[in-house]
Design a protein around this motif. Structure first.
Motif, PDB file in Angstrom:
ATOM      1  N   LEU A  80     -11.300 -22.624 -10.318  1.00 61.81           N
ATOM      2  CA  LEU A  80     -11.885 -23.508  -9.306  1.00 61.81           C
ATOM      3  C   LEU A  80     -12.631 -22.697  -8.245  1.00 61.81           C
ATOM      4  N   GLN A  81     -12.127 -21.489  -7.976  1.00 61.06           N
ATOM      5  CA  GLN A  81     -12.792 -20.629  -7.005  1.00 61.06           C
ATOM      6  C   GLN A  81     -14.172 -20.211  -7.501  1.00 61.06           C
ATOM      7  N   ILE A  82     -14.266 -19.960  -8.791  1.00 63.07           N
ATOM      8  CA  ILE A  82     -15.565 -19.615  -9.388  1.00 63.07           C
ATOM      9  C   ILE A  82     -16.539 -20.784  -9.233  1.00 63.07           C
ATOM     10  N   ALA A  83     -16.019 -21.991  -9.491  1.00 61.84           N
ATOM     11  CA  ALA A  83     -16.866 -23.184  -9.359  1.00 61.84           C
ATOM     12  C   ALA A  83     -17.286 -23.380  -7.908  1.00 61.84           C
ATOM     13  N   ALA A  84     -16.370 -23.109  -6.971  1.00 66.78           N
ATOM     14  CA  ALA A  84     -16.689 -23.262  -5.551  1.00 66.78           C
ATOM     15  C   ALA A  84     -17.756 -22.262  -5.122  1.00 66.78           C
ATOM     16  N   ASP A  85     -17.656 -21.039  -5.636  1.00 66.83           N
ATOM     17  CA  ASP A  85     -18.635 -20.002  -5.279  1.00 66.83           C
ATOM     18  C   ASP A  85     -20.032 -20.356  -5.790  1.00 66.83           C
ATOM     19  N   ARG A  86     -20.082 -21.068  -6.899  1.00 65.77           N
ATOM     20  CA  ARG A  86     -21.371 -21.417  -7.499  1.00 65.77           C
ATOM     21  C   ARG A  86     -21.965 -22.709  -6.914  1.00 65.77           C
ATOM     22  N   ALA A  87     -21.091 -23.486  -6.253  1.00 64.38           N
ATOM     23  CA  ALA A  87     -21.563 -24.771  -5.705  1.00 64.38           C
ATOM     24  C   ALA A  87     -22.534 -24.533  -4.550  1.00 64.38           C
ATOM     25  N   SER A  88     -23.597 -25.317  -4.537  1.00 60.44           N
ATOM     26  CA  SER A  88     -24.595 -25.189  -3.472  1.00 60.44           C
ATOM     27  C   SER A  88     -24.391 -26.209  -2.365  1.00 60.44           C
ATOM     28  N   ASP A  89     -23.664 -27.284  -2.710  1.00 62.43           N
ATOM     29  CA  ASP A  89     -23.433 -28.353  -1.746  1.00 62.43           C
ATOM     30  C   ASP A  89     -22.241 -28.000  -0.862  1.00 62.43           C
ATOM     31  N   ALA A  90     -22.423 -28.090   0.457  1.00 62.99           N
ATOM     32  CA  ALA A  90     -21.366 -27.724   1.398  1.00 62.99           C
ATOM     33  C   ALA A  90     -20.140 -28.626   1.256  1.00 62.99           C
ATOM     34  N   ALA A  91     -20.381 -29.903   1.035  1.00 59.42           N
ATOM     35  CA  ALA A  91     -19.268 -30.848   0.892  1.00 59.42           C
ATOM     36  C   ALA A  91     -18.430 -30.525  -0.344  1.00 59.42           C
ATOM     37  N   THR A  92     -19.121 -30.146  -1.405  1.00 57.69           N
ATOM     38  CA  THR A  92     -18.417 -29.784  -2.646  1.00 57.69           C
ATOM     39  C   THR A  92     -17.598 -28.515  -2.431  1.00 57.69           C
ATOM     40  N   LYS A  99      -8.776 -27.930  -2.327  1.00 55.88           N
ATOM     41  CA  LYS A  99      -7.951 -28.018  -3.540  1.00 55.88           C
ATOM     42  C   LYS A  99      -7.365 -26.653  -3.896  1.00 55.88           C
ATOM     43  N   ILE A 100      -8.188 -25.627  -3.737  1.00 58.07           N
ATOM     44  CA  ILE A 100      -7.710 -24.266  -4.009  1.00 58.07           C
ATOM     45  C   ILE A 100      -6.564 -23.897  -3.062  1.00 58.07           C
ATOM     46  N   ASP A 101      -6.742 -24.207  -1.780  1.00 57.06           N
ATOM     47  CA  ASP A 101      -5.698 -23.910  -0.787  1.00 57.06           C
ATOM     48  C   ASP A 101      -4.415 -24.684  -1.108  1.00 57.06           C
ATOM     49  N   GLU A 102      -4.586 -25.912  -1.553  1.00 56.09           N
ATOM     50  CA  GLU A 102      -3.437 -26.747  -1.914  1.00 56.09           C
ATOM     51  C   GLU A 102      -2.660 -26.124  -3.075  1.00 56.09           C
ATOM     52  N   TRP A 103      -3.394 -25.668  -4.072  1.00 55.81           N
ATOM     53  CA  TRP A 103      -2.738 -25.062  -5.244  1.00 55.81           C
ATOM     54  C   TRP A 103      -2.086 -23.728  -4.883  1.00 55.81           C
ATOM     55  N   LYS A 104      -2.753 -22.945  -4.040  1.00 54.87           N
ATOM     56  CA  LYS A 104      -2.175 -21.664  -3.632  1.00 54.87           C
ATOM     57  C   LYS A 104      -0.886 -21.862  -2.827  1.00 54.87           C
ATOM     58  N   ALA A 105      -0.908 -22.905  -2.001  1.00 55.14           N
ATOM     59  CA  ALA A 105       0.302 -23.215  -1.229  1.00 55.14           C
ATOM     60  C   ALA A 105       1.436 -23.628  -2.163  1.00 55.14           C
TER      61      ALA A 105
END
Length: 203
Positions: A80-92, A99-105
């Motif tokens: 998911l982090q890879i997908a987040a890094d590639r996302a261009s939309d700020a909201a995305t 979601k990443i923070d939730e899973w890490k927690a």
């Protein structure tokens, strides 16, 4: 002890008392009493060892399940982090980041959860404690088994004196009975002492 063994001990005592040897009759009675105690304690220790073994296996299985969940979530968070890094939309990016923070927690909670005592760290400690209790109960069981064997031998020797009238057999019976009492005491207060002594002698 079984009903048959109880009957045999009673017959030995009766035979000894009728023969006029009250001391041997008393010795057989005392040995039979301690035999019953050591066998009862042995069964209790054996049951405890089995209980701790089951508990230990359950805790390690739970530990393994937590480990698998952590691995799956960590892998998913990395993807998911890879997908987040590639996302261009700020909201995305923000949505994926949450979601990443939730899973890490959640991963952190799986690893260490003192409040419920069911994190991996807590499960490991509990499983090792159960293993330690299992070994302690097994040590007690072995001591009580040796003690029971000594008491049984003592009864045989005392009974043999009734038949042969050899005083030496009575003394041997008492000595073996004392050894059985010592083993019973070790099982109760120092269950690892005999094993440590035997291990030390092996070196």
């Amino acid at each position: 002890m079984s009903a048959h063994e109880n009957l045999e001990h009673a017959e030995h005592v009766e035979h000894a008392s009728h023969g006029g040897n009250k001391k041997i009759a008393l010795l057989i009675s005392v040995l039979a009493l301690f035999l019953a105690i050591s066998e009862m304690a042995g069964k209790s220790a054996q049951t405890a060892a089995l209980t701790h073994n089951v508990n230990s296996n359950d805790l390690w299985a739970f530990f393994q399940a937590k480990t698998i969940r952590m691995t799956v979530l960590n892998t998913a968070a990395e993807q998911l982090q890879i997908a987040a890094d590639r996302a261009s939309d700020a909201a995305t990016k923000e949505r994926l980041g949450k979601k990443i923070d939730e899973w890490k927690a959640l991963v952190a909670r799986y690893d260490d959860e003192a409040s419920s005592n069911e994190g991996r760290k807590q499960l490991m400690e509990r499983a090792r404690k159960a293993e330690s209790n299992r070994e302690l109960s097994l040590s007690r069981y072995h001591n009580y088994e040796y003690a029971s064997a000594a008491f049984q031998l003592g009864i045989v020797l005392a009974s043999a004196e009734v038949v042969t009238e050899m005083v030496l057999l009575g003394w041997l019976s008492a000595a073996v009975g004392i050894a059985g009492a010592v083993l019973t005491g070790l099982g109760l207060w120092a269950p690892d002492a005999l094993h440590a002594l035997m291990s030390g002698g092996g070196h």
